[in-house]
Design an enzyme around this catalytic site. Sequence first.
Site, PDB file in Angstrom:
ATOM      1  N   GLU A 152      -4.377   7.082  -3.339  1.00  0.00           N
ATOM      2  CA  GLU A 152      -4.213   6.188  -2.845  1.00  0.00           C
ATOM      3  C   GLU A 152      -3.261   4.726  -4.103  1.00  0.00           C
ATOM      4  OE1 GLU A 152      -6.673   5.071   1.255  1.00  0.00           O
ATOM      5  OE2 GLU A 152      -7.392   4.694  -0.423  1.00  0.00           O
ATOM      6  N   TYR A 159       0.991  -1.259  -0.087  1.00  0.00           N
ATOM      7  CA  TYR A 159       0.139   0.332  -0.390  1.00  0.00           C
ATOM      8  C   TYR A 159       0.970   0.973  -0.479  1.00  0.00           C
ATOM      9  CZ  TYR A 159      -2.722   3.540   1.887  1.00  0.00           C
ATOM     10  OH  TYR A 159      -3.661   4.771   2.189  1.00  0.00           O
TER      11      TYR A 159
END
Lengths: 291, 389
Positions: B196, B108
């Site tokens: 993101e 991530y």
Amino acid sequence: MSILVGDQTRLIVQGITGGEGSFHTEQMVKYGTQVVAGVTPGKGGQKDANGVPIYNTVAEAKAAGEANAAVIFVPSSFAADAITEAIAAQLEVVVCITEGIPTFDMVRVNALLNGSSTRLVGPNCPGIITPGQCKVGIMPGFIHKPGKVGVISRSGTLTYEAVYQLTELGIGQSTCIGIGGDPIIGSTFLDLLKLFAEDKDTDGVVLIGEIGGSAEEEAAAWIQETGFSKPVVAFVAGRTAPPGRRMGHAGAIISGGQGTAQSKIEALQAAGIHVCDSPAKIGETVKRALA
Amino acid sequence: MKVHEYQAKEIFSEFGVPVPEGYAVFSVDEAEEAAKKIGGRVAVKAQIHAGGRGKGGGVKLVDNPNEVRKVAGEMLGMQLITHQTGPEGKEVQRLLVEKATPIARELYAGIVLDRTTGRYVVMVSTEGGVEIEKVAAETPELIIKEWIEPGFGLLPYQARKLAYALQLEGDQVKQGIKCLRALWRAFEANDCSLIEINPMVVTETGEVLALDAKINFDDNALARQPDLSGLRDLSEEDPQEVEASKYDLNYIKLDGNVGCMVNGAGLAMATMDIIKLHGGEPANFLDVGGVASSDTVANGFRILINDANVKGVLINIFGGIVRCDRIAQGIIEALQEMKVSVPVVVRMEGTNAEEARKLLQESSLEFIVAGTLEEAAQRAVSAAGGGQA
């Protein structure tokens, strides 16, 4: 006494010749605020309708008017620069009314504020008023009454609502500060609670919070740790706000489960703060808390 | 402002964040053509402004172009329901057809504003491919952060630290550093409010790639980012909200039946809360601005009553600089021109509130004029039939 602004305030209006700036300059002058100078680049040497001298730069305006504070009505694209100019001129208190300043600009301003001698209030706020002495902002002066309750709020009209309830009940205010609805603001609940803690003429404080961020939780933690001795009454707007949506104010958003009204209310209650369920009961709750 | 994954990936590519080869398509034919161009295994991904698409059937791996036709045909036009869309889901109108790559690790990476420090923060985690909020809540130590010093950007040592925290090895470290620094440049150059990559992957052949992409832009900065306005997909937004934004009104549709119109965002939220407190459900959030005018009030009212769920309306105005009698006049004029079939409760306080109440009471329209905020909420809830839609 009072905090931030009062009889001693000598104010510069940045953006004095714009629509908002000129209208509110007149309102502030009528309230009794000492507006000593205005700034509009290119209009130096002129005077506004109230006879306030206009300068091209904040530094000149400060020197000529022996000013110690500024209020900013400059459009959002140029407002961060206006704040920076006021910081560079070392004004003690700077209030930025402007809404819609890009966040990147405020991140840079915020970095400059650290280590400077300036206290910024706002942006995206109604300003500061010390009733009976000085109004630096756009709030309706007549709803206020001199007294001993401090008010700190992230909102505009909701603050007026709360102040109106106080005044109707005969409870006056020492200083009322709208800290602004943006994600990055110059002064937080915590910063101003510290000032109210030291102010002899403030007997209690009203905090009006809303969803988004964690400023209410931080204020609650500080109150709990330091045993802040004055009664505090709070209201948190946005219990019914859906997550992930920006509720008018750029900073009023529940993101990733953070910044809910519930979390704020629980933190405030844990610190012994009276939290009102209803925005219609702020005045009554203060009355009981002060009794 | 939100954009689609494929638009975010175009921005990534422009700044040097590596993404798989892929094409945005609007039809079955285009999907097949894209799959042929890519060759081999592809992912067909529904493009809607919501996360959790995979679980809802919005992401499918397909081995040959014929199958792509079938999958694309099923996906285009479907109502995709995810945990972020609400129960009605969102109609899929665009797809991203992308080269599928065997994945070794799912990571991530993200950038957001840290409101507490007033700085942007770059975050990475080895726990990619799952809800990052869950990781943050349960194992916060698995999220590694570096704060950006304003004016300096993501410094090389910070990017290195993050790359090592991702447990990248060998050449992947270099790729990771390059990717993270490019990500920051994309964030800064476009006035983003959130970026993101979940997941950011290491492929079986050791490539670091952004497999997903999410970008939100700072609405306050759109004026100085003229190129971004072309990325807005109005079909992803509520039509009423789009209409309201034309008049600079802040409107958000909710599920209840008490419509409300208020001046100021804080007071508008508080008004929704007090409706709920008295047993009703707000139908919307509507802030007509601190300084309401008769025009904004008229436009706001039109949008409000377009919602068929609205069974009663509460107008709550605190007049400060703006005089209540002026607003009352605006409300009367606006409502005279409209056929309003639901009860309207008006509460006004502040400058010239008394005169305003008189104007409302003496008008030919049937307003319910309330004295206090509490009374206003009670009357609006009961006028709407107790809050049940």
